[in-house]
Design an enzyme around this catalytic site. Structure first.
Site, short mmCIF file in Angstrom:
data_model
loop_
_atom_site.label_atom_id
_atom_site.label_comp_id
_atom_site.label_asym_id
_atom_site.label_seq_id
_atom_site.Cartn_x
_atom_site.Cartn_y
_atom_site.Cartn_z
N GLN B 129 0.84 -1.20 0.00
CA GLN B 129 0.00 0.00 0.00
C GLN B 129 0.87 1.26 0.00
OE1 GLN B 129 -1.85 0.71 3.79
NE2 GLN B 129 -3.53 1.90 2.93
N GLY B 130 0.88 1.98 -1.10
CA GLY B 130 1.68 3.21 -1.18
C GLY B 130 0.83 4.44 -0.92
N TYR B 131 0.53 4.66 0.33
CA TYR B 131 -0.26 5.84 0.72
C TYR B 131 0.64 6.88 1.39
CZ TYR B 131 -5.06 3.98 0.01
OH TYR B 131 -6.24 3.51 -0.51
N SER B 132 1.17 6.52 2.56
CA SER B 132 1.88 7.49 3.40
C SER B 132 3.13 8.02 2.72
CB SER B 132 2.27 6.86 4.73
OG SER B 132 1.14 6.30 5.35
N SER B 164 4.53 -1.17 4.12
CA SER B 164 4.72 -2.53 4.61
C SER B 164 4.85 -3.50 3.44
CB SER B 164 3.52 -2.96 5.48
OG SER B 164 3.36 -2.06 6.55
N GLU B 247 -9.35 -1.50 4.97
CA GLU B 247 -8.18 -1.64 5.85
C GLU B 247 -8.61 -1.57 7.32
OE1 GLU B 247 -5.15 1.41 5.49
OE2 GLU B 247 -3.69 0.15 6.57
N GLU B 378 -6.38 8.83 17.19
CA GLU B 378 -6.86 10.23 17.20
C GLU B 378 -7.66 10.52 15.94
OE1 GLU B 378 -3.66 9.44 17.92
OE2 GLU B 378 -3.69 9.90 20.07
#
Ligand code: FAD
Lengths: 376, 408
Positions: B129-132, B164, B247, B378
């Site tokens: 997963q290439g998000y962050s 990851s 997710e 949060e």
């Protein structure tokens, strides 16, 4: 009435902080996490010895600093803040014990440990816990030619570098079991050391097997009620020093976290401007500040208020180990992903907090001890 | 309320149990290491998924034409339960199966579904997963990785972080900025990127547990065919959010919580202190029972949601509640285990003296990682408060954004 530090104590703490900032930066703590590091930074310890820290609790005539217990706690707080590795805690407890007894062996070892020439440690707990008092299996057999030590100890701090081990065992004579403490040189034949690999690499603990090790009779430094009294006093000392270490570590985590909350931007603003983060940081302060007084009181009680010392020590240890773990948890949450890496400094303190929590009695055990001390 | 399963479902469960009894054997989880540090472990994990797939038990609810069984959600839930119950190993392809797969079923073209879905199931293709990004974590929509459409290809430049499994993944589902001038949520696109493409660099990062889990990933003029765009150009935020819901449901799975709690109870029965099993200690009993209440609530809540799914009811912010509740609970379960272990709590998995293979200190850290990953607690609380309760956003000093911003 003066609940506070003397100017000398404030200066001791300030100078210790400056010294460790220079001599033990986080990079040094990272280094002991490497697989081949033995966890004993000898160069640093050489300098600490020059400053007299290895003997802060030893009298001056025994090469010590002749400090108060509060002095020792303040120093330990700084070592905790810097996450210093190595046998400081082990050695300080050995010094504290030897200073309580007047025998010849104690007189021999005390200046060696106090000056940092030799390292001392306790071989105390066995089996499943580090709570005291607890039933022991280790046998000390008094014979004509000396004392035979037979048993297996666990959670022995820094056994791999110890020159003197204070071994706690049972003497059985005429059906009576008495606690006893003997000093066994680390070089003695028949000692087997097995590492107990811990996630906190700033501490090194071991299983130590004494397979019929024999030492001279004069190595016995305490027997029976005097041994029980001695060990209770060392247990209190350990509790207070671990509380102080936790206080220093928690303070360090608070600073790292506040610093990060000011610079890390998300949604176009510093994360510290979100109330969720701001309150978390404020909560850390609310946990740490009152706890500091608990540590000072407990340290002072060791010297000055013997009847309250045990209760105060357990209050401090039980509470501070909760505070440290909780602050570490918050620190990690505020850092987000970056705090979850090995490269970042945070995990060093995070793991030390966990170790401090369980060493020398878990919070649960100390709460129970408080209840007993208060005769509830 | 009717809590009985239909005879067909009961029969299916029996058949699955029998299969597991016969076939799980050497696959059963031994050492509690879930990381894939070692190529042999990766290979073996792929084999296990393959075995399970061939028996027909992977992603049963997917449509038949893409390799699934078209099974109903209850059958799928039975599989999830039984795998946990039998202590079967997790699936290495879970980000494909639980995240990008369902997203493709919803948003993918027919061609994309046929091309990608079957290989997700067989573990022939592992996804990451290439998000962050370094500056886009909670504020995911501020991501900067650029993709320019030149002819029939996107040219991708930029950096991802905390990816990851990127060190061995074959494909990445990736968020890129395709219109830098548009408001931040409207210039994002969702691309499928072949990890073997020239111009991709991967640097594994060691996690605090000592394992290599996540990575930094760089893109330098990486070419991605246009037909690997999912959804509309510049409308990737909607697709991204669909994946995020999957997710969060994955991280908030009740089965995982039950599994962890069962392991905790086993530990309490096996551990003794002062010659007594710790489960007899009244303090421990109180703590375990308090956790049991939360675990059971999560379990029944999952059943209730299953009913909602079967009946096609909207799930609202359920995914955020699941993620928040389960990841916090999992962490509390691990914390309780550490207290039971006492002085052995911090023994590492390498230690000969470690109890339970040093599972719990790792689990304690790992569950904290899961509280952060997939949108922090949060952020989940902000989502619940703002999107579900209608509470106003925190005051901002910056010009107003066109959309509600609860982030990730
Ligand atoms: C183990 C692990 C695996 C991961 N795997 C992947 C992966 O495969 N792919 C991927 O793309 N990402 C992955 N991530 C990244 C994860 O999604 C991010 O770490 C997470 O979204 C948080 O972003 P951040 O780390 O930048 O923290 P930040 O966003 O910088 O957050 C720092 C702190 O600020 C708080 N905060 C931020 N904004 C607000 C707000 N508005 N209100 C209140 N508090 C706020 C956060 O809650 C947190 O406490 C993984 C992370 C971990 C820990």
């Amino acid at each position: 009435m003066n609940f506070g530090l003397t100017p000398e104590q404030e200066e001791l703490q300030r100078s210790a902080r400056r010294f460790l900032q220079a001599e033990w930066p986080p990079a040094a703590a990272h280094a002991v996490f490497a697989a081949n590091h033995d966890g004993y930074p000898r160069e640093l310890y050489g300098r600490m010895a020059q400053l007299g820290w290895m003997g802060v609790l030893a009298p001056r005539e025994a090469s010590g600093l002749g400090g108060s217990f509060l002095d020792a706690a303040l120093l330990t707080e700084e070592l905790g803040r810097a996450a210093v590795a190595g046998p400081y805690l082990a050695n300080t407890l050995a010094v504290w014990a030897l200073r309580q007894v007047g025998s010849g062996v104690a007189k021999h070892w005390l200046p060696l440990l106090a000056s940092g020439q030799s390292i001392g440690t306790f071989a105390w707990f066995e089996g499943d816990s580090q709570t005291w008092p607890v039933a022991l299996q280790t046998r000390l057999t008094l014979g004509r030619f000396g004392i035979r030590v037979h048993g297996v100890k666990r959670f022995v701090l820094d056994a791999h570098v110890a020159d003197a081990m204070l071994v706690v065992g049972l003497v059985v004579s005429a059906g009576r079991r008495s606690t006893a403490v003997v000093v066994v040189p680390g070089s003695q034949q028949g000692i087997k050391i097995r590492t107990m690999d811990d996630v906190d690499r700033t501490r090194r603990i071991h299983e130590v097997e004494f397979d019929g090790v024999t030492v001279p009779r004069r190595s016995l430094i305490a027997l029976g009620t005097s041994a029980d009294r001695l060990l209770a006093r060392v247990y209190d000392a350990a509790a207070v020093l671990l509380a102080a270490d936790s206080l220093g570590g928690a303070q360090k985590l608070l600073e790292m976290t506040v610093e990060y909350a000011k610079v890390r931007q998300q949604f176009g603003r510093p994360i510290g401007s979100f109330q969720a983060i701001k309150h978390r940081c404020a909560e850390m302060v609310a946990q740490i500040e009152p706890a500091r007084s608990l540590v000072w009181y407990a340290a002072h009680a060791i010297d000055a208020l013997p009847r309250q010392a045990a209760c105060a020590a357990s209050l401090a240890k039980g509470h501070l180990s909760e505070v440290y773990v909780s602050v570490a948890e918050s620190a990690l949450r505020v850092h987000g992903g970056i705090g979850f890496t090995w490269e970042h400094d945070l995990h060093i303190w995070f793991k030390r907090a966990q170790w401090n929590r369980y060493a020398f009695g878990s919070p649960e055990r100390h709460r129970e001890r408080v209840a007993q001390e208060l005769r509830w | 309320m009717d809590l009985t399963y239909s005879p067909e479902h009961e029969a299916f469960r029996r058949q699955l149990r029998a299969w597991l009894r016969k076939n799980l054997g050497s696959w059963r989880r031994g050492q509690e290491r879930l990381d894939y540090d070692d190529p042999r472990r990766i290979e073996r994990a792929k084999q296990w998924q393959r075995v399970l797939y061939e028996a027909g038990y992977v992603a049963m609810s997917w449509p038949k034409e893409y390799g699934g069984q078209g099974a109903d959600p209850i059958t799928q839930a039975i599989v999830d339960e039984e795998l946990v119950r039998a202590q079967a190993p997790g699936l290495i392809g879970q980000m494909g199966i639980q995240m990008v797969g369902p997203t493709l079923i919803q948003f993918g073209t027919e061609e994309q579904k046929r091309r990608f879905l079957p290989k997700i199931l067989t573990a022939e293709e592992i996804w990451c997963q290439g998000y962050s990004e370094p500056n886009a974590g909670s504020d995911l929509a501020s991501l900067q990785t650029r993709a320019e459409l030149v002819g029939d290809e996107f040219i991708v430049n930029g950096q991802k972080i905390w990816t990851s499994n990127a060190q061995f993944a074959d494909w990445m589902f990736c968020l890129v900025r395709t219109d830098p001038k548009a408001p931040k949520h409207q210039g994002i696109s969702y691309l499928l990127i072949d990890m073997k493409s020239p111009g991709i660099g991967v640097r594994p990062l060691v996690q605090m547990t000592g394992e290599r889990g996540f990575n930094e990933v760089w893109f330098e003029n990486v070419r991605v065919p246009r037909d690997q765009l999912v959804g509309e150009l510049n409308q990737g935020w909607q697709v991204a959010n669909a994946t995020l819901l999957h997710e969060r449901n994955m991280l908030g799975a009740a089965t995982r919580t039950q599994e962890l709690f069962a392991a905790l109870v086993r530990l309490a029965k096996l551990t003794s202190q002062g010659g007594k099993s710790v489960i007899e200690n009244p303090v421990v009993r109180q703590r375990l029972a308090a956790l049991a209440m939360r675990v059971e609530a999560v379990r029944y809540h999952a059943l209730r949601q299953l009913t909602d799914t079967v009946l096609g009811r909207p799930r609202g912010i359920a995914a955020s509640v699941n993620k928040l509740v389960a990841t916090e609970l999992n962490h509390d379960i691990a914390a309780c285990a550490l207290d039971l272990l006492g002085s052995y709590a911090t023994q590492s998995s390498q230690s000969k003296f470690a109890l339970d293979h040093g599972k719990w200190i790792r689990e304690f850290m790992f569950t904290l990682g899961m509280i952060i990953g997939g949108g922090t607690s949060e952020i989940q609380k902000n989502i619940i408060a703002e999107r579900s309760l209608g509470l106003p956003r925190e005051p901002r000093h910056l010009p107003r954004e066109p959309r509600p911003e609860t982030g990730q």
